[in-house]
Design an enzyme around this catalytic site. Structure first.
Site, short mmCIF file in Angstrom:
data_model
loop_
_atom_site.label_atom_id
_atom_site.label_comp_id
_atom_site.label_asym_id
_atom_site.label_seq_id
_atom_site.Cartn_x
_atom_site.Cartn_y
_atom_site.Cartn_z
N ASP A 282 64.40 27.66 23.91
CA ASP A 282 63.24 26.99 24.48
C ASP A 282 63.03 27.40 25.95
OD1 ASP A 282 61.21 25.19 24.98
OD2 ASP A 282 62.27 23.45 24.17
N ASP A 342 53.83 20.94 22.06
CA ASP A 342 54.52 20.01 21.15
C ASP A 342 53.56 19.20 20.29
OD1 ASP A 342 56.65 20.97 22.53
OD2 ASP A 342 57.46 19.02 23.10
#
Ligand code: GLA
Length: 519
Positions: A282, A342
């Protein structure tokens, strides 16, 4: 990252705390220095214990004039000005105003001098206060590290994994920072007991917040929530499942835990030794160090490390679809790459992400998948019609299916959505053809995907607030022939279709999904 993570700062291990303190300038004490000693002007490091053995780390710069305090709270490349600051009788007070998606809010800091340190309480609206100790530091300590040298670009070999989209579970959507060893073991147990494993879900993926300190050799360890990483891998494997882990190329992950910056090869070897089968990597704090255009070499670096770590490890890129990752994700040996920011457990966000994916569908191929983020099915924020849309759309798109709910606690509806084997078969179709959007009248849409056996998956999506009829000319989805056989993949029954046009009623925010084959 949310507002709280931004302002409270990253979490760090005890070792990096000790490193940071080692660079703290020594204060000169003495009677003649009393005024200087109590002048707070300078850089400060605030360390607050999290409870899992790690600390949150944040910096501020204070400027004292008489009893007035001004300055800024520093986070990465960003600075937030201090307001209402005062220092009086050893008591420090100031506010910081944040402007985030959540709105504009004041965070108040109150502190008391203790020797040359300040005990500080941070009051954050809607959260329990955070306490910690601030210690003087230098400006240099507040700056992000210098970029690492990056590899020359080359095309890495395909690791041969996940020929169909990966299926499993990930801890983040439901558990976030509450994930621990027991939660992961329970997810593995429930994966088998619920029938999910039989339905094809095999990866048990730990997301952010497992990381502890690096040992004296720089080797990463689990924090107090994860005392035995190897034991945990063995346990998950003993259930016939595979297990995934999470890190990132920056010094800190999105939740502020230790990242792999400067430890890429070492971490890949450690994950392999523990027994991990999957890595989600990430971007997060790498954004403070690198430009978006550095993403490919940065991800290549970990891609190379994984290829030589001695264990097959699925490589999941998470950089929110920046720098057109679908064009180079496979070339850094990536198996899947996030295509958006997200998801959350709302119909709006699921709809926004899901229906934005058609334009990049032609980038998918066996072993290399667009990832519109993990599933929210069963988390309670959407209607079952919306969850059926979520599942149908992700399967039509050949998206990775990573359940994000509590597997030990599923309603019948959640089970029937996640374990709809007819819809899962569309996701897992070996041909990996791109899904295509054919017609849309306002928010009434038809999309299809050609399957390996010559049949076609056709989905009718109603994105409006009320039930409506949606129709399609079979020729528009490439279906020819007079005699068609069709199956409704949610009703699990045959549907009679005749003629060249097919209309069907679709509930609000819902879907009808068919598999159609010319006889
Ligand atoms: C980012 C990712 C999420 C999750 C969190 C963890 O926001 O996009 O999927 O991994 O970080 O901190």
């Amino acid at each position: 990252m949310n507002e709280a993570d931004f302002i409270l700062g990253p979490r760090v291990s005890r070792r990096s705390v000790l490193r940071a303190l080692a660079s703290t300038p020594v204060l000169l004490l003495g009677a003649s220095n009393l005024a200087a000693q109590t002048n707070l002007t300078g850089y400060w490091l605030l360390l607050s214990p999290v409870g899992d053995g790690t600390y949150r780390k944040s910096y501020f710069y204070l400027q004292q004039a008489g009893e007035a305090i001004s300055g800024k709270v520093l986070f990465g490349n960003r600075e937030l000005p201090i307001s209402n600051g005062s220092f009086n009788d050893g008591v420090l007070k100031f506010d910081v105003i944040t402007h985030f998606r959540e709105g504009t809010r004041a965070i108040s800091y109150s502190g008391r001098m203790k020797g040359d340190k300040i005990d500080i309480q941070v009051n954050f609206p809607g959260r329990s206060p955070m306490t910690g100790t601030a210690q003087r530091t230098t400006r240099e300590a507040t700056l992000p590290p210098k970029p690492l040298p990056l590899p020359a670009l080359r095309d890495l070999p395909d690791n041969g994994l996940v020929r169909t989209p990966p299926m499993g579970w990930n801890s983040w959507n439901k558990f976030a920072g509450r994930v621990n060893d027991q939660v992961v073991r329970a997810a593995a147990d429930a994966m088998v007991a619920s029938g999910m494993a039989k339905a094809g879900y095999i990866y048990i993926n730990i997301d952010d917040t497992w990381q502890g300190e690096r040992d004296s050799k720089g080797r990463i360890t689990g924090n107090k929530k994860f005392p035995d990483m190897k034991g945990l891998c063995d346990y998950v494997h003993s259930k016939g499942l595979k297990i995934g882990i999470y890190s990132g190329p920056g010094p800190e992950t999105c939740a502020g835990y230790e990242g792999s910056f400067g430890h890429e090869e070492q971490d890949a070897r450690t994950y392999a030794e523990w027994g991990f089968d999957y890595l989600k990597y990430d971007w997060c704090s790498a954004a403070r160090i690198y430009k978006d255009t550095d993403m490919r070499p940065v991800y290549q670096k970990m891609g190379e490390a994984l290829l030589k770590c001695g264990r097959p490890i699925v490589y999941s890129l998470c950089q929110y679809g920046r720098d057109d990752v679908w064009g180079w994700g496979a070339r850094v040996s990536g198996n899947l790459w996030r295509t958006t920011g997200d998801i959350n457990d709302t119909g709006e966000r699921m709809d926004e992400i899901g229906f934005s994916q058609f334009a990049i569908q032609h980038y998918i191929q066996p072993g290399h998948w667009n990832d519109p983020d993990m599933l929210e099915i069963g988390n309670g924020g959407m209607t079952d019609d919306e969850y059926r849309t979520h599942m149908s759309l992700w399967c039509l798109l050949a998206a990775p299916l990573l359940a994000g709910n509590d597997l030990s606690n599923m309603t019948e509806d959640t089970r029937s959505i996640l374990m709809n084997h007819e819809v899962i078969a569309i996701d897992q179709d070996p041909a990996a053809n791109p899904a295509q959007l054919v017609t849309y009248v306002g928010k009434l849409m038809v999309a299809y995907r050609k399957l390996h056996d010559g049949s076609t998956a056709v989905a009718f999506f109603n994105r409006t607030e009320k039930e409506d009829e949606i129709g399609v000319e079979w020729s528009a989805v490439g279906i020819e022939g007079k005699e068609l056989q069709a199956r409704d993949l949610w009703k699990h029954e045959a549907v009679t279709v005749s003629g060249h046009y097919y209309p069907t009623k679709v509930p609000a925010h819902g879907v009808v999904m068919l598999k159609v084959k010319a006889a």
